[in-house]
Design a protein around this motif. Sequence first.
Motif, PDB file in Angstrom:
ATOM      1  N   GLY A  62      -6.437  30.382   7.938  1.00 50.19           N
ATOM      2  CA  GLY A  62      -6.167  29.215   7.126  1.00 50.19           C
ATOM      3  C   GLY A  62      -6.081  27.914   7.881  1.00 50.19           C
ATOM      4  N   ILE A  63      -6.326  27.914   9.198  1.00 45.66           N
ATOM      5  CA  ILE A  63      -6.184  26.656   9.932  1.00 45.66           C
ATOM      6  C   ILE A  63      -7.445  26.273  10.704  1.00 45.66           C
ATOM      7  N   SER A  64      -8.356  27.199  10.898  1.00 45.43           N
ATOM      8  CA  SER A  64      -9.550  26.896  11.697  1.00 45.43           C
ATOM      9  C   SER A  64     -10.593  26.145  10.874  1.00 45.43           C
ATOM     10  N   PRO A  65     -11.251  25.096  11.446  1.00 45.02           N
ATOM     11  CA  PRO A  65     -12.260  24.313  10.710  1.00 45.02           C
ATOM     12  C   PRO A  65     -13.595  25.031  10.626  1.00 45.02           C
ATOM     13  N   VAL A  66     -13.576  26.199  10.030  1.00 41.65           N
ATOM     14  CA  VAL A  66     -14.812  26.963   9.891  1.00 41.65           C
ATOM     15  C   VAL A  66     -15.094  27.163   8.410  1.00 41.65           C
ATOM     16  N   PRO A  67     -16.355  27.020   8.003  1.00 46.09           N
ATOM     17  CA  PRO A  67     -16.654  27.123   6.567  1.00 46.09           C
ATOM     18  C   PRO A  67     -16.190  28.434   5.962  1.00 46.09           C
ATOM     19  N   ALA A  68     -15.691  28.328   4.753  1.00 47.09           N
ATOM     20  CA  ALA A  68     -15.289  29.499   4.000  1.00 47.09           C
ATOM     21  C   ALA A  68     -16.315  29.729   2.916  1.00 47.09           C
ATOM     22  N   THR A  69     -16.407  30.943   2.473  1.00 41.70           N
ATOM     23  CA  THR A  69     -17.431  31.222   1.470  1.00 41.70           C
ATOM     24  C   THR A  69     -16.878  32.018   0.308  1.00 41.70           C
ATOM     25  N   PHE A  70     -17.230  31.586  -0.899  1.00 49.79           N
ATOM     26  CA  PHE A  70     -16.920  32.356  -2.088  1.00 49.79           C
ATOM     27  C   PHE A  70     -18.162  33.119  -2.474  1.00 49.79           C
ATOM     28  N   LEU A  71     -17.995  34.319  -2.897  1.00 48.14           N
ATOM     29  CA  LEU A  71     -19.150  35.109  -3.316  1.00 48.14           C
ATOM     30  C   LEU A  71     -18.988  35.593  -4.745  1.00 48.14           C
ATOM     31  N   PRO A  72     -19.530  34.844  -5.728  1.00 49.95           N
ATOM     32  CA  PRO A  72     -19.546  35.373  -7.074  1.00 49.95           C
ATOM     33  C   PRO A  72     -20.788  36.200  -7.273  1.00 49.95           C
ATOM     34  N   GLU A  73     -20.641  37.242  -7.983  1.00 52.29           N
ATOM     35  CA  GLU A  73     -21.782  38.138  -8.191  1.00 52.29           C
ATOM     36  C   GLU A  73     -21.980  38.334  -9.681  1.00 52.29           C
ATOM     37  N   THR A  74     -23.182  38.083 -10.178  1.00 54.82           N
ATOM     38  CA  THR A  74     -23.456  38.233 -11.601  1.00 54.82           C
ATOM     39  C   THR A  74     -24.338  39.435 -11.794  1.00 54.82           C
ATOM     40  N   LEU A  91     -13.553  33.386   0.041  1.00 54.02           N
ATOM     41  CA  LEU A  91     -12.911  32.179   0.529  1.00 54.02           C
ATOM     42  C   LEU A  91     -12.763  32.273   1.995  1.00 54.02           C
ATOM     43  N   ASN A  92     -13.460  31.555   2.698  1.00 53.02           N
ATOM     44  CA  ASN A  92     -13.390  31.516   4.142  1.00 53.02           C
ATOM     45  C   ASN A  92     -13.127  32.879   4.682  1.00 53.02           C
ATOM     46  N   ASP A  93     -12.884  33.717   3.879  1.00 55.92           N
ATOM     47  CA  ASP A  93     -12.740  35.111   4.182  1.00 55.92           C
ATOM     48  C   ASP A  93     -12.014  35.792   3.079  1.00 55.92           C
ATOM     49  N   CYS A 152     -27.951  42.490  -9.382  1.00 57.51           N
ATOM     50  CA  CYS A 152     -26.810  41.652  -9.025  1.00 57.51           C
ATOM     51  C   CYS A 152     -27.289  40.350  -8.392  1.00 57.51           C
ATOM     52  N   ASP A 153     -26.820  39.220  -8.934  1.00 60.46           N
ATOM     53  CA  ASP A 153     -27.082  37.909  -8.335  1.00 60.46           C
ATOM     54  C   ASP A 153     -25.922  37.581  -7.404  1.00 60.46           C
ATOM     55  N   VAL A 154     -26.194  37.343  -6.142  1.00 57.87           N
ATOM     56  CA  VAL A 154     -25.147  37.135  -5.151  1.00 57.87           C
ATOM     57  C   VAL A 154     -25.083  35.660  -4.779  1.00 57.87           C
ATOM     58  N   TYR A 155     -23.888  35.063  -4.879  1.00 66.13           N
ATOM     59  CA  TYR A 155     -23.672  33.649  -4.588  1.00 66.13           C
ATOM     60  C   TYR A 155     -22.669  33.502  -3.450  1.00 66.13           C
ATOM     61  N   LEU A 156     -22.737  32.377  -2.758  1.00 66.41           N
ATOM     62  CA  LEU A 156     -21.746  32.028  -1.743  1.00 66.41           C
ATOM     63  C   LEU A 156     -21.178  30.655  -2.060  1.00 66.41           C
ATOM     64  N   VAL A 157     -19.893  30.488  -1.768  1.00 62.61           N
ATOM     65  CA  VAL A 157     -19.252  29.176  -1.821  1.00 62.61           C
ATOM     66  C   VAL A 157     -18.650  28.927  -0.453  1.00 62.61           C
ATOM     67  N   THR A 158     -18.989  27.814   0.155  1.00 54.31           N
ATOM     68  CA  THR A 158     -18.579  27.548   1.534  1.00 54.31           C
ATOM     69  C   THR A 158     -17.587  26.399   1.582  1.00 54.31           C
ATOM     70  N   THR A 159     -16.371  26.676   2.103  1.00 49.80           N
ATOM     71  CA  THR A 159     -15.371  25.625   2.269  1.00 49.80           C
ATOM     72  C   THR A 159     -15.242  25.264   3.740  1.00 49.80           C
ATOM     73  N   LEU A 160     -14.848  24.024   3.980  1.00 50.16           N
ATOM     74  CA  LEU A 160     -14.751  23.564   5.370  1.00 50.16           C
ATOM     75  C   LEU A 160     -13.570  24.217   6.082  1.00 50.16           C
ATOM     76  N   TYR A 161     -12.451  24.347   5.378  1.00 50.90           N
ATOM     77  CA  TYR A 161     -11.254  24.986   5.930  1.00 50.90           C
ATOM     78  C   TYR A 161     -10.763  26.045   4.949  1.00 50.90           C
ATOM     79  N   PRO A 162     -10.074  27.050   5.438  1.00 46.81           N
ATOM     80  CA  PRO A 162      -9.500  28.050   4.530  1.00 46.81           C
ATOM     81  C   PRO A 162      -8.500  27.402   3.578  1.00 46.81           C
ATOM     82  N   ILE A 163      -8.407  27.930   2.392  1.00 46.26           N
ATOM     83  CA  ILE A 163      -7.442  27.440   1.417  1.00 46.26           C
ATOM     84  C   ILE A 163      -6.064  28.023   1.764  1.00 46.26           C
TER      85      ILE A 163
END
Length: 861
Positions: A62-74, A91-93, A152-163
């Motif tokens: 939750g503190i490292s400035p590394v992109p986080a990713t959300f993966l929704p799958e349809t 989310l960032n993991d 399955c449709d696989v998506y990613l969401v990338t955040t700059l820092y962990p939530i």
Amino acid sequence: MAAGDDAGLEEEHLDVLNPSDEMCIEMGITIEEFMCGFSRKTRKNCSSNCALTARIHGRDSGISPVPATFLPETRRLLRPGNYTVQLPLVLNDVLYSFEGRTFNEVLFSALYLRELEEELGVILPKDAFEKIFVFLEECVLNDGTFINNEFCDVYLVTTLYPIPLEAFTLQETEVSAVKYISYKEYRSLLAKEDPEHVPYDVNGQYGQLFDIIEKRYKENNVARCLSLQKQLRRYAPVSLDTELIGLSEADKEALALLVKAATIMDEIFYLQVWDSNPDLRDWLKEHVNATDIDKLKWAYYLINKSPWSSLDENEAFLTTADSAIKLLPEATRAVTGWKGLEYKAAFPMLKPPGANFYPPDMDKVEFELWKNSLTDSQKQDATGFFNVIRRRSEFYLDSAIHNKGVDDTEKLVQSTDDLYIVPFSKEYNSFLTKAAELLHKAGDLTSSPSLKRFLHSRADAFLSNDYYDSDIAWMQLDSKLDVTIGPYETYEDALFGYKATFEAFIGVRDDKASAQVKLFGDNLQVLEQNLPMDNIYKSKDVIAAPIRVIQLLYNAGDVKGPQTVAFNLPNDERIVNDRGTSMVMLKNVSEAKFKHILQPIADLCVTKEQQELVDFESFFTHTICHECCHGIGPHSIVLPNGEKSTVRLDAMIYFFIGGRLDPIVVMICRALPLLSLQELQELHSALEEAKADIVGLWALRYLINQLELSTMHAMSLQGFASEEFIAIHLCFLPCGMLPLIHQASFTCLSATNILYLYYIVRKGQAVQFNWLYEKGAFILHRDETFSVDFTKVEGAVESLSREILTIQAKGDKEAAKVLLQKYCKLTEPLEIALRNLENVQVPVDIVPTFPIADKILELRH
């Protein structure tokens, strides 16, 4: 689960239960590559009765400035019209997944965005979700009682820092806790078929997820710099510093306004390619000086005007990791010391085939079903050049995520006509209003009556969305200052080829080159009557298509990737049928390509004694001959059974290219009213290109022999009877090799169709080169260079012209096959040339700069 299976239920059966019926969620992140995930089990009365998981990628807790990713799958069920949605969030993991009821496809985004907000308290816009791949999941669960067979449709969401964990607002009835675990551990758990996680096959298609993440965030920057440098070296930087000789002072004042209007075409085009493209452009520009790799990204982005490389079949050269960062302070619960959620605006790895002309989730089937419900007038608008297609539910969705309740979602289900039409004049109103104002001002200033008429009518068209009158005015343009501006070509619409992109070309008319074009145009009927073929195949009503030659001052809008050297407009079939079309040739662009591409090839392949005869003017003269000679030759044929072949060339080319026409091909099509395409079919295009080349040489020799010397002087063609005509044959030698050894180098075509038309030209050029070599017109020397034997080339040119013209006239497909099979191959001389050129760094195309326009824009700022 079918749409009505849950009619009697009072609540969503999405609860997470462990064997003791207690809620259980697991989520995870690690300090290296992180993925958070939590697993949920459904109640026994739910559809699959299996464990469900969600995944999130990131770097630490939750503190490292590394992109986080959300993966929704349809997940798309194989039953038409029904869908089950599984939403793994990464989310960032962190990972989150759920399985919901079946809904119409329109509700996909509404569902996963709504569930994300309800169960985790996270509100994200649509541009946060990046679709990375689709896979087919096939497995048998619960001792064979449930068969899983879903796309399955696989998506990613990338955040700059962990939530931060305290930023989540958990729905207590659905989610009990969030914690972080290692993404590597999660992969290991899947590999071990851990019962607490959905059984994805990490060694199968689903393994792409881990590969993509590792490649994206572990990439070697040195290797990537080298890759971008290699891509950039394919383009030679060229300064097109055109002189303004012949322009009146009034036209020079108008020019400044026109350049400014052209920059607006750029703004619209960026938006037409992809909705978040302007944001990406601004971000890359803002950070261009951050690192060396950022400079390379920006340089290559400017050439392609998108994150997809035109010369690499639109392969992405950027990823979401390179994208713009957006801040959403209210996306989650406020946390002291944390400014809010920052995410990377996502873009698809695969370029959207419908660009930004259609909803991104719309496919051909949905469009056709909707179109069939429209009136005839509405159908014309739906498929017209100057309208976009939008989705009504997008408006509801954007508001529903933030403010609305369940009732709004139910309205979406009931919507029958979700798609609707928006005219360009409304979609791009703010841009077009400014452009119209500039064109009106330029029209008031110019001293040319025809330019004045075009600029005022085009300005009106920008706001009325009716381009007919202004297209007519463009065809009648007779001005030293030549302007083409507006929506024209449809290459970006790879879905249907319906929608036009905005572009601008501003130049100064080249009077000498235009006189050469007029010479050939005025004599097309004479050339037709003297072609080396039987008289019964000759036409008595040849009409020359108007051609204007200009020196390009500035271009903008849809001018990405390989630069066009000519364009043929308009595309409005009403005008084409009534008045034909006009072509504009960009002479200085051709000259730049000659200098940087063709000349280096000639220096290596042509013997030293003849190298000095290779010059641009001779090359360009042959280019004019080539284009004009598309308009002569067999126009219709009588088959052995007495039937006439009357198929238009443009219809066949349209079929070959999948609904997208190229400017040069369109010019060919429309110059030839009727051709023997039904008989030659797929062989015709290669023969037509070969015919235009070889008959162009024959036509030039015929004019030199027949026209009076005074006429030649008047048309600025003096000297062609000797050195310059010889030079044209020398230019023809490396030109004949060019498509065979350097793909797309001298293309006049849009990048979307380079591969197909390169194939056509390559076949035609191979026939010519090998024929002339066999006849002794081209000679291979011991030092592996070539020369032209001028005592034999004229006879060889005429004999090949007669062969191709006769095949076309008779529609003799068997003869065409024999000709292509014998001469369309990589012979020993061509193999030698290819081997010698492998070690020479010849660019593929040019990237122009425009000093005059740049100075105008600097003064503007």
